[in-house]
Scaffold this motif. Structure first.
Motif, PDB file in Angstrom:
ATOM      1  N   ALA A  12      -7.579 -38.182 -17.891  1.00  0.00           N
ATOM      2  CA  ALA A  12      -7.639 -38.382 -19.341  1.00  0.00           C
ATOM      3  C   ALA A  12      -9.065 -38.588 -19.854  1.00  0.00           C
ATOM      4  N   GLN A  13     -10.020 -38.784 -18.954  1.00  0.00           N
ATOM      5  CA  GLN A  13     -11.400 -39.020 -19.393  1.00  0.00           C
ATOM      6  C   GLN A  13     -11.994 -37.745 -19.984  1.00  0.00           C
ATOM      7  N   GLU A  14     -12.741 -37.909 -21.046  1.00  0.00           N
ATOM      8  CA  GLU A  14     -13.368 -36.766 -21.703  1.00  0.00           C
ATOM      9  C   GLU A  14     -14.272 -36.016 -20.733  1.00  0.00           C
ATOM     10  N   GLY A  15     -14.152 -34.712 -20.716  1.00  0.00           N
ATOM     11  CA  GLY A  15     -15.009 -33.871 -19.883  1.00  0.00           C
ATOM     12  C   GLY A  15     -14.497 -33.616 -18.478  1.00  0.00           C
ATOM     13  N   VAL A  16     -13.389 -34.236 -18.085  1.00  0.00           N
ATOM     14  CA  VAL A  16     -12.859 -34.034 -16.728  1.00  0.00           C
ATOM     15  C   VAL A  16     -12.059 -32.737 -16.689  1.00  0.00           C
ATOM     16  N   TYR A  17     -12.407 -31.881 -15.728  1.00  0.00           N
ATOM     17  CA  TYR A  17     -11.694 -30.612 -15.548  1.00  0.00           C
ATOM     18  C   TYR A  17     -10.528 -30.760 -14.566  1.00  0.00           C
ATOM     19  N   ASP A  18     -10.774 -31.456 -13.454  1.00  0.00           N
ATOM     20  CA  ASP A  18      -9.720 -31.597 -12.452  1.00  0.00           C
ATOM     21  C   ASP A  18     -10.073 -32.729 -11.493  1.00  0.00           C
ATOM     22  N   VAL A  19      -9.046 -33.216 -10.784  1.00  0.00           N
ATOM     23  CA  VAL A  19      -9.222 -34.271  -9.789  1.00  0.00           C
ATOM     24  C   VAL A  19      -8.400 -33.899  -8.561  1.00  0.00           C
ATOM     25  N   PHE A  20      -8.972 -34.133  -7.381  1.00  0.00           N
ATOM     26  CA  PHE A  20      -8.332 -33.785  -6.119  1.00  0.00           C
ATOM     27  C   PHE A  20      -8.372 -34.979  -5.174  1.00  0.00           C
ATOM     28  N   ILE A  21      -7.270 -35.240  -4.493  1.00  0.00           N
ATOM     29  CA  ILE A  21      -7.226 -36.294  -3.481  1.00  0.00           C
ATOM     30  C   ILE A  21      -7.902 -35.770  -2.222  1.00  0.00           C
ATOM     31  N   PHE A  66     -21.552 -36.905 -16.295  1.00  0.00           N
ATOM     32  CA  PHE A  66     -21.205 -38.203 -15.741  1.00  0.00           C
ATOM     33  C   PHE A  66     -19.910 -38.702 -16.374  1.00  0.00           C
ATOM     34  N   LEU A  67     -19.096 -39.388 -15.589  1.00  0.00           N
ATOM     35  CA  LEU A  67     -17.835 -39.916 -16.098  1.00  0.00           C
ATOM     36  C   LEU A  67     -18.066 -41.038 -17.099  1.00  0.00           C
ATOM     37  N   GLU A  68     -19.158 -41.767 -16.934  1.00  0.00           N
ATOM     38  CA  GLU A  68     -19.627 -42.784 -17.889  1.00  0.00           C
ATOM     39  C   GLU A  68     -21.139 -42.662 -17.950  1.00  0.00           C
ATOM     40  N   THR A  69     -21.706 -42.953 -19.098  1.00  0.00           N
ATOM     41  CA  THR A  69     -23.157 -42.886 -19.234  1.00  0.00           C
ATOM     42  C   THR A  69     -23.790 -43.930 -18.323  1.00  0.00           C
ATOM     43  N   PRO A  70     -24.627 -43.497 -17.373  1.00  0.00           N
ATOM     44  CA  PRO A  70     -25.260 -44.458 -16.459  1.00  0.00           C
ATOM     45  C   PRO A  70     -26.204 -45.402 -17.199  1.00  0.00           C
ATOM     46  N   THR A 170     -17.987 -35.685  -8.696  1.00  0.00           N
ATOM     47  CA  THR A 170     -18.158 -37.126  -8.517  1.00  0.00           C
ATOM     48  C   THR A 170     -17.077 -37.578  -7.557  1.00  0.00           C
ATOM     49  N   ILE A 171     -17.449 -38.402  -6.597  1.00  0.00           N
ATOM     50  CA  ILE A 171     -16.476 -38.981  -5.681  1.00  0.00           C
ATOM     51  C   ILE A 171     -16.168 -40.384  -6.192  1.00  0.00           C
TER      52      ILE A 171
END
Length: 178
Positions: A12-21, A66-70, A170-171
């Motif tokens: 749901a985070q803005e800018g995320v295309y996909d997530v993989f385990i 970045f998932l959050e601004t550093p 990003t991990i």
């Protein structure tokens, strides 16, 4: 269920295309890719990767930035004593945290030439926290780091990610809340 809640929060985070385990095989190969990194006169150490080894779960996130601004250093040059001889300065980081005598070698990296290293320098990737993900989502001890370019290419291939070429990986590593 707690896994789904955390994954949905990441997606749901803005800018995320996909997530993989990440399973064991992908994690081991990522470790091998990261171990290839070293530059002339400077070793490479990924403390985010080291800390992620003790977490219950690792996921790879592809996003447009970045998932959050550093707001803190994400990479540092240090010696065996822990003295910092250079570091990145993310746009969200207060410039007051740049020590006197710093020399800007790029628009986002500063070095401190007035300090003499006591051992060989190493380039260190520092894990960072994510404020949007936590116990309300069924996870704790959340850390994140950005792997090297070579590892990013491997992860794209391993997960079959065909998204934008300028996306970044990003991990995120975390423990379940129980």
């Amino acid at each position: 269920m707690q896994l789904n809640k955390a994954l949905n929060k990441i997606l749901a985070q803005e800018g995320v295309y996909d997530v993989f385990i990440m399973d064991g095989a992908v994690s081991v190969r990522m470790e091998l890719e990261e171990s290839k990194n070293s530059g002339p006169g400077c070793r490479y150490e990924n403390r985010g990767l080291e800390e992620s080894r003790s977490r219950d779960l690792k996921v790879c996130v592809f996003s447009d930035g970045f998932l959050e601004t550093p707001t803190e250093m994400m990479t540092v040059m240090t010696d065996d004593t822990g003295e910092i001889y250079g570091h990145d300065v993310p746009f969200g980081m207060s410039r007051s945290k740049v020590r006197e005598g710093g020399v800007w070698v790029t628009s986002t990296f500063v070095m401190y030439p007035d300090i003499i290293p006591k051992s060989e320098l190493r380039f260190v990737v520092v894990p960072h926290k994510l404020s949007f993900l936590g116990e309300a989502d069924g996870v704790k001890d959340v850390i994140a780091f950005n792997p090297s370019r070579g590892t990013d290419h491997y992860l794209r291939e391993a997960f079959g990610f065909k998204g934008p070429a300028n996306s970044m990986s990003t991990i995120i590593a975390m423990n379940y809340t129980d």
